[in-house]
Structure formats: C-alpha cells, structure tokens
Scaffold this motif. Sequence first.
Motif, mmCIF file in Angstrom:
data_model
loop_
_atom_site.group_PDB
_atom_site.id
_atom_site.type_symbol
_atom_site.label_atom_id
_atom_site.label_comp_id
_atom_site.label_asym_id
_atom_site.label_seq_id
_atom_site.Cartn_x
_atom_site.Cartn_y
_atom_site.Cartn_z
ATOM 1 N N ASN A 70 2.166 5.944 -7.629
ATOM 2 C CA ASN A 70 1.198 6.786 -8.311
ATOM 3 C C ASN A 70 1.580 8.254 -8.266
ATOM 4 O O ASN A 70 1.232 9.016 -9.170
ATOM 5 N N ASP B 25 -11.078 2.780 -12.844
ATOM 6 C CA ASP B 25 -10.067 2.760 -11.786
ATOM 7 C C ASP B 25 -9.269 4.064 -11.783
ATOM 8 O O ASP B 25 -8.798 4.530 -12.818
ATOM 9 N N SER B 26 -9.119 4.653 -10.595
ATOM 10 C CA SER B 26 -8.429 5.940 -10.472
ATOM 11 C C SER B 26 -6.940 5.794 -10.224
ATOM 12 O O SER B 26 -6.173 6.729 -10.463
ATOM 13 N N TYR B 27 -6.498 4.627 -9.753
ATOM 14 C CA TYR B 27 -5.077 4.420 -9.487
ATOM 15 C C TYR B 27 -4.283 4.237 -10.772
ATOM 16 O O TYR B 27 -3.189 4.775 -10.933
ATOM 17 N N PHE B 28 -4.833 3.459 -11.696
ATOM 18 C CA PHE B 28 -4.116 3.122 -12.920
ATOM 19 C C PHE B 28 -4.960 3.492 -14.139
ATOM 20 O O PHE B 28 -5.760 2.687 -14.610
ATOM 21 N N ASP C 170 0.821 -1.207 0.000
ATOM 22 C CA ASP C 170 0.000 0.000 0.000
ATOM 23 C C ASP C 170 0.853 1.254 0.000
ATOM 24 O O ASP C 170 0.575 2.226 -0.707
ATOM 25 N N TYR D 54 -3.212 -5.603 -6.071
ATOM 26 C CA TYR D 54 -4.212 -4.530 -6.077
ATOM 27 C C TYR D 54 -5.538 -5.016 -6.661
ATOM 28 O O TYR D 54 -6.606 -4.796 -6.086
ATOM 29 N N LEU E 203 2.558 1.640 -3.355
ATOM 30 C CA LEU E 203 1.594 2.017 -4.383
ATOM 31 C C LEU E 203 1.357 3.526 -4.376
ATOM 32 O O LEU E 203 1.239 4.156 -5.431
ATOM 33 N N GLU E 204 1.304 4.111 -3.196
ATOM 34 C CA GLU E 204 1.104 5.553 -3.106
ATOM 35 C C GLU E 204 2.277 6.306 -3.730
ATOM 36 O O GLU E 204 2.100 7.278 -4.469
#
Length: 314
Positions: A121, A237-240, A114, A277, A117-118
């Motif tokens: 991004n 999806d907002s992350y990728f 986690d 994820y 990942l932050e």
Amino acid sequence: MITKKHILSKTHYGLNIYSYILKQYPSEEAIGLSISNRECKPVNNPFLPQYRGSLKISVVNGNAVYQDLTEDSFKGDVFDFAQLHFKTTTEDELLIHINDVLHLKLESKVSDYDSRLERINQALDDIPDEEWNPKFSYFKRNLFNLYATKVIGISEGYKMITDTVRKYRTDSLRKLTSKKEQSAYKKKYFDYVTFSGMFTKRNNTSLIKHSELLTIDIDGISSINRLKEIRCKLLEDSYFPTELLFTSPRGKGLKWIIKISLEKATHLEYFQAVSKYLKQMYNIVMDASGSDVSRACLLPYDPEAYINPKYSIH
C-alpha cells in the motif's frame, strides 16, 4: 500467526533473544546469561557502552525484562530490546525477524502477509493518480472470441456496463433457472474485457502490457441485502480504493476492480494477499479460480455500477 506469546515460549521467556543480541556486540569479556532466582547477573549494555556491567535482566510474569542500573529510563521488555537492535518498521516485521534469525520455525504466513500488505500500500500511495491511465483489452461478441477487438480504459468500460444495450441479455440470463443454462448463455452472448492488461489473444502468454488492475470476483452471495452490505464494505475499504465495482451478470455476485503495483509483488501474490485480506477483515470469500492475468470479465448491465470519481465519464 506469530505472536509474542509463541516467541516467549520458544526462547526461555525471551532470554535466548537477549543472548543472541548481546553476542552481536563484542566486548572485553565473554557475554553470558546465567539465571538465578529469575534474575541474571548484570552484563555490559551495548546501547550504553560507557557503563560496564550495568544491564540487569530478569524474568517477570513470563517475560524477560531489562533495566540499566545507571539509567532509570532505559528499561522495557525483550521485544523493546530487540527493536533497539533490529530497527524494524512494524511489530509484525520484528516478530518475523526474531523467528528467522533464531530459527524458531514458527508459522509466519499471516504475519508475512500483513507486513507485505503494508509495503504494497505504500507503493500504491506513491503512484500519482493523475498520471495513471490503465488500459486493457475489450473482446467483442462472446467468450469464444479469443482475439482482442480494441483497447479501452476504465471510463469506457463503465459506459459499456451502464449502457441499456446490455439490459435485455442481462435480464434474459437472470431468468434462466439452472446454472448450466446460465453458463452456456453467458459464453454465447456476453462480450468481455481483460481488466489486468492488453492482449493480442486471451491467454497468459499473449500479454502486451499489464494494466496494474486486479479483478476480484465475489460470487454466490445469498441475498440482495448481503450483496449491498458487501458492496458498501468494499467501497469504504481504505486499503484498496475501488476503481470500478459492478454486479455480476447473474446478479448474485460483485466484480471489484482495484489498483495494484507490480513493483512490490506479482499479480498472483496480490491476488492471494487480497483473498486473505477479505477473509480476515470481512469474512468475504472470493472466487479463487480468477488468479490468471488473462482472466475474462463478462460485461453485464448495471445502472448502479460505481466508478472512482477521478475518472472522466463525459
């Protein structure tokens, strides 16, 4: 996954965390925490050094809390106190740091993921899209051809996938009844690309330049409705953010092409992170065999393929 509850159980309600932090701030008197009736004798407050013996620590509902006897607003629990010292960016990073410095040996894979990942991004957000033009190799004819035919980009790849010239072979493949027949047909009649980079020859040692694209292969989708559901989740999806998305040759899977940044993680680390994820967020299991940078992606016919609107397809 590291949680506050796990840490409290390994640190005597958090008292060991206070002891560790207080020892990092030298004072004229030895610092020690002796507990009596769930309260400790007041000690010097390293964050308000103008007061002596003003920090009161006590255990309330299984959590060691603090309060300064001279400043009513200076109070909180052990994790608030730890944040004053460690100054981490996120709560996950704080818990990981406590685990590390106190050698608690708690499992940290999910929290590490986690936190990473932050940062990943954040790196992606720093890449100006208008200056980013990924290129990758196109291999004509079939999987037996290991030498790249030419270099193309996302727009040209999209045009190939939506071109009706691929319709006949895609339909023919989907009419075959056995996986063995389908596998042999794909290898013989489908050309392909290596979305993750440009190659002189398709193998991991012949990479010329990484494209900063990653191919996620989601196969074995049970129904058309489930395929549409997953497709919507990926596009939202907002992350990728999606660069390209299309249905796999057999019609029972999806090929999801996303942007990555190799400044913060390797190709393999991204692949593993995205796998976790998708499982954690959407209960989607992706094909774990596609982690190689030279992974071939066959080009089927999909008139409903999605391309990010930032690309010109005229």
